[in-house]
Design an enzyme around this catalytic site. Structure first.
Site, mmCIF file in Angstrom:
data_model
loop_
_atom_site.group_PDB
_atom_site.id
_atom_site.type_symbol
_atom_site.label_atom_id
_atom_site.label_comp_id
_atom_site.label_asym_id
_atom_site.label_seq_id
_atom_site.Cartn_x
_atom_site.Cartn_y
_atom_site.Cartn_z
ATOM 1 N N HIS A 13 -0.649 -1.020 -9.728
ATOM 2 C CA HIS A 13 -1.349 -1.922 -8.795
ATOM 3 C C HIS A 13 -1.722 -3.245 -9.491
ATOM 4 O O HIS A 13 -2.883 -3.646 -9.500
ATOM 5 C CB HIS A 13 -2.609 -1.250 -8.218
ATOM 6 C CG HIS A 13 -3.009 -1.829 -6.880
ATOM 7 N ND1 HIS A 13 -3.386 -1.075 -5.810
ATOM 8 C CD2 HIS A 13 -3.084 -3.118 -6.462
ATOM 9 C CE1 HIS A 13 -3.682 -1.859 -4.786
ATOM 10 N NE2 HIS A 13 -3.500 -3.114 -5.154
ATOM 11 N N ARG A 48 0.842 -1.196 0.000
ATOM 12 C CA ARG A 48 0.000 0.000 0.000
ATOM 13 C C ARG A 48 0.881 1.252 0.000
ATOM 14 O O ARG A 48 1.906 1.297 0.688
ATOM 15 C CB ARG A 48 -0.904 0.033 1.241
ATOM 16 C CG ARG A 48 -2.052 -0.978 1.208
ATOM 17 C CD ARG A 48 -3.088 -0.607 0.142
ATOM 18 N NE ARG A 48 -4.226 -1.516 0.099
ATOM 19 C CZ ARG A 48 -4.329 -2.584 -0.698
ATOM 20 N NH1 ARG A 48 -3.349 -2.895 -1.515
ATOM 21 N NH2 ARG A 48 -5.417 -3.334 -0.686
HETATM 22 P P1 NAP Z 1 -1.577 -10.847 6.035
HETATM 23 O O1 NAP Z 1 -1.581 -12.320 5.767
HETATM 24 O O2 NAP Z 1 -2.596 -10.291 6.978
HETATM 25 O O3 NAP Z 1 -0.114 -10.490 6.567
HETATM 26 C C1 NAP Z 1 0.217 -9.246 7.080
HETATM 27 C C2 NAP Z 1 1.603 -9.317 7.694
HETATM 28 O O4 NAP Z 1 1.954 -8.021 8.163
HETATM 29 C C3 NAP Z 1 1.664 -10.260 8.895
HETATM 30 O O5 NAP Z 1 2.897 -10.937 8.912
HETATM 31 C C4 NAP Z 1 1.575 -9.289 10.067
HETATM 32 O O6 NAP Z 1 2.184 -9.734 11.261
HETATM 33 C C5 NAP Z 1 2.342 -8.110 9.527
HETATM 34 N N1 NAP Z 1 2.004 -6.893 10.255
HETATM 35 C C6 NAP Z 1 0.816 -6.271 10.344
HETATM 36 N N2 NAP Z 1 0.905 -5.181 11.135
HETATM 37 C C7 NAP Z 1 2.188 -5.129 11.547
HETATM 38 C C8 NAP Z 1 2.916 -4.242 12.395
HETATM 39 N N3 NAP Z 1 2.326 -3.196 12.979
HETATM 40 N N4 NAP Z 1 4.226 -4.498 12.621
HETATM 41 C C9 NAP Z 1 4.828 -5.577 12.044
HETATM 42 N N5 NAP Z 1 4.202 -6.466 11.234
HETATM 43 C C10 NAP Z 1 2.901 -6.231 10.994
HETATM 44 O O7 NAP Z 1 -1.701 -10.023 4.693
HETATM 45 P P2 NAP Z 1 -1.340 -10.487 3.195
HETATM 46 O O8 NAP Z 1 -2.409 -11.307 2.631
HETATM 47 O O9 NAP Z 1 0.044 -11.035 3.208
HETATM 48 O O10 NAP Z 1 -1.383 -9.076 2.437
HETATM 49 C C11 NAP Z 1 -0.519 -8.016 2.806
HETATM 50 C C12 NAP Z 1 -0.934 -6.746 2.091
HETATM 51 O O11 NAP Z 1 -0.581 -6.819 0.716
HETATM 52 C C13 NAP Z 1 -2.431 -6.480 2.057
HETATM 53 O O12 NAP Z 1 -2.882 -5.895 3.265
HETATM 54 C C14 NAP Z 1 -2.580 -5.530 0.883
HETATM 55 O O13 NAP Z 1 -2.445 -4.213 1.345
HETATM 56 C C15 NAP Z 1 -1.365 -5.860 0.009
HETATM 57 N N6 NAP Z 1 -1.740 -6.433 -1.295
HETATM 58 C C16 NAP Z 1 -1.346 -5.803 -2.440
HETATM 59 C C17 NAP Z 1 -1.648 -6.326 -3.678
HETATM 60 C C18 NAP Z 1 -1.175 -5.687 -4.949
HETATM 61 O O14 NAP Z 1 -1.574 -6.086 -6.044
HETATM 62 N N7 NAP Z 1 -0.322 -4.697 -4.873
HETATM 63 C C19 NAP Z 1 -2.390 -7.519 -3.768
HETATM 64 C C20 NAP Z 1 -2.781 -8.146 -2.586
HETATM 65 C C21 NAP Z 1 -2.453 -7.597 -1.355
HETATM 66 P P3 NAP Z 1 1.624 -11.031 12.039
HETATM 67 O O15 NAP Z 1 1.951 -12.198 11.136
HETATM 68 O O16 NAP Z 1 2.398 -11.060 13.294
HETATM 69 O O17 NAP Z 1 0.144 -10.830 12.201
#
Ligand code: NAP
Length: 312
Positions: free
Chosen positions: A275, A227
């Site tokens: 994106h 993001r």
């Molecule tokens: P996820 O499974 O919820 O993983 C989020 C990770 O971030 C987890 O490891 C979490 O820690 C960590 N995290 C969250 N808050 C934190 C903090 N304050 N300090 C340190 N670590 C923190 O999410 P995901 O499915 O991997 O997706 C991640 C993001 O990718 C999405 O939220 C979205 O914004 C982005 N995305 C982008 C695209 C694109 O096309 N560009 C596509 C899909 C997603 P814990 O494991 O300890 O909970």
């Protein structure tokens, strides 16, 4: 009883999703009417949503048991106070695979210095630059969830030493795990390439500010696949101008589409992608939606339910 599922996501997605969602529900034996036509909101059992969706006020959907997002990120939905139902984000195996491929491709581009040969060929034979091996190029991944782990494991498979940073410590084969404030300092200071795969929350907004950018090795590269709000744009532009940060490949922005006049478009050290790092794929995502509806009907816990207090 026939369930009513309302496709309230971006209407442009309906033609791609209508068939797969109906088929996935039928496959697991759920009798459902799936429609994008404006329904009687009080009769809807489940809502499918996405950014650009048609529902601004969720209150009339008084019977809806859950809201199922087509996107992994949910920050835009969490800021809607009318959405009080359980909210599930999308974890789609095809999206996960495509994110891992996109991240690996862009990391390899920077690691191998591909631009030197791909761009601006000028008839000069420059064969004196040999990149280090992947094993000599540490990569850090901020966010070690579904996408961060998949990207990290693909990079580790190529041979990169990968360190992930997350809220809680993790045990993931092939990836070193760090957490907490000191962990962030270590991963930033020890990585030639940093990949952002964090959700945007109140705790992660502007995480990469001037102070944290200054911790990175001179010439380090940033790959933001998550993001735009994770980065302080002014601080990044200053770090790119000075050359402290060697390059930023950015797939997500505070304002999308990125306005044509935004300095990122023209900056020689920035690559803008629109994106496209990881799109949800209807065939596989429809099965995740159907499984969550099955779970809702069976009184089971939903998959990938958002924790509102954490913000992701
Ligand atoms: P996820 O499974 O919820 O993983 C989020 C990770 O971030 C987890 O490891 C979490 O820690 C960590 N995290 C969250 N808050 C934190 C903090 N304050 N300090 C340190 N670590 C923190 O999410 P995901 O499915 O991997 O997706 C991640 C993001 O990718 C999405 O939220 C979205 O914004 C982005 N995305 C982008 C695209 C694109 O096309 N560009 C596509 C899909 C997603 P814990 O494991 O300890 O909970």
């Amino acid at each position: 009883m026939t369930l009513r599922v309302f496709f309230g996501a971006d209407p442009r997605r309906w033609p791609k999703y209508a068939g797969p969602v109906r088929e996935a529900l039928a496959e697991i034996g759920i009798d459902a009417e799936v429609t994008d036509a404006a329904p009687d909101p009080a009769a809807v059992d489940y809502i499918i949503t996405s950014p650009g969706g048609v529902i601004l006020d969720y209150r009339p959907f008084s019977r809806a048991k859950a809201v199922l997002n087509l996107f992994a990120g949910v920050e835009n939905l969490l800021s809607n106070p009318t959405l009080v139902q359980p909210l599930c984000r999308m974890v789609d195996p095809a999206m996960t695979q495509s994110m891992a491929e996109w991240v690996t491709g862009h990391v390899l581009r920077h690691h191998l210095g591909m631009d030197a040969h791909v761009l601006g060929q000028d008839g000069v034979w420059r064969n004196q630059i040999a990149p280090p091996l992947a094993a000599e190029r540490p990569v850090g991944i901020l966010g070690l969830g579904e996408l961060g782990q998949a990207a990290g494991q693909m990079l580790a498979g190529v041979g990169f030493p990968v360190t992930g940073w997350s809220r809680r410590p993790k045990s993931v084969p092939g990836i070193a795990s760090l957490s907490g404030g000191q962990g962030l300092v270590e991963v930033l200071g020890g990585s030639d390439i940093i990949v952002l795969l964090l959700p945007l929350t109140k705790d992660t907004e502007n995480l990469l500010d001037a102070g944290r950018l200054a911790l990175m090795p001179a010439g380090a590269v940033i790959v933001n696949a998550a993001r735009g709000g994770l980065i302080d744009d002014a601080a990044l532009l200053a770090a790119l101008d000075s050359g402290r940060i060697g390059h930023a490949t950015l797939d997500a922005f505070r304002t999308e589409p990125l306005p044509p006049e935004h300095p990122y478009w023209q900056h020689p050290r920035v690559t803008v992608t629109p994106h496209i790092a990881a799109e949800t794929r209807p065939g596989t995502a429809a099965r995740v939606l159907a499984e969550n509806i099955r779970r809702g009907e069976a009184g089971m816990a939903y998959l990938h339910q958002v924790d509102r207090a954490r913000g992701y």
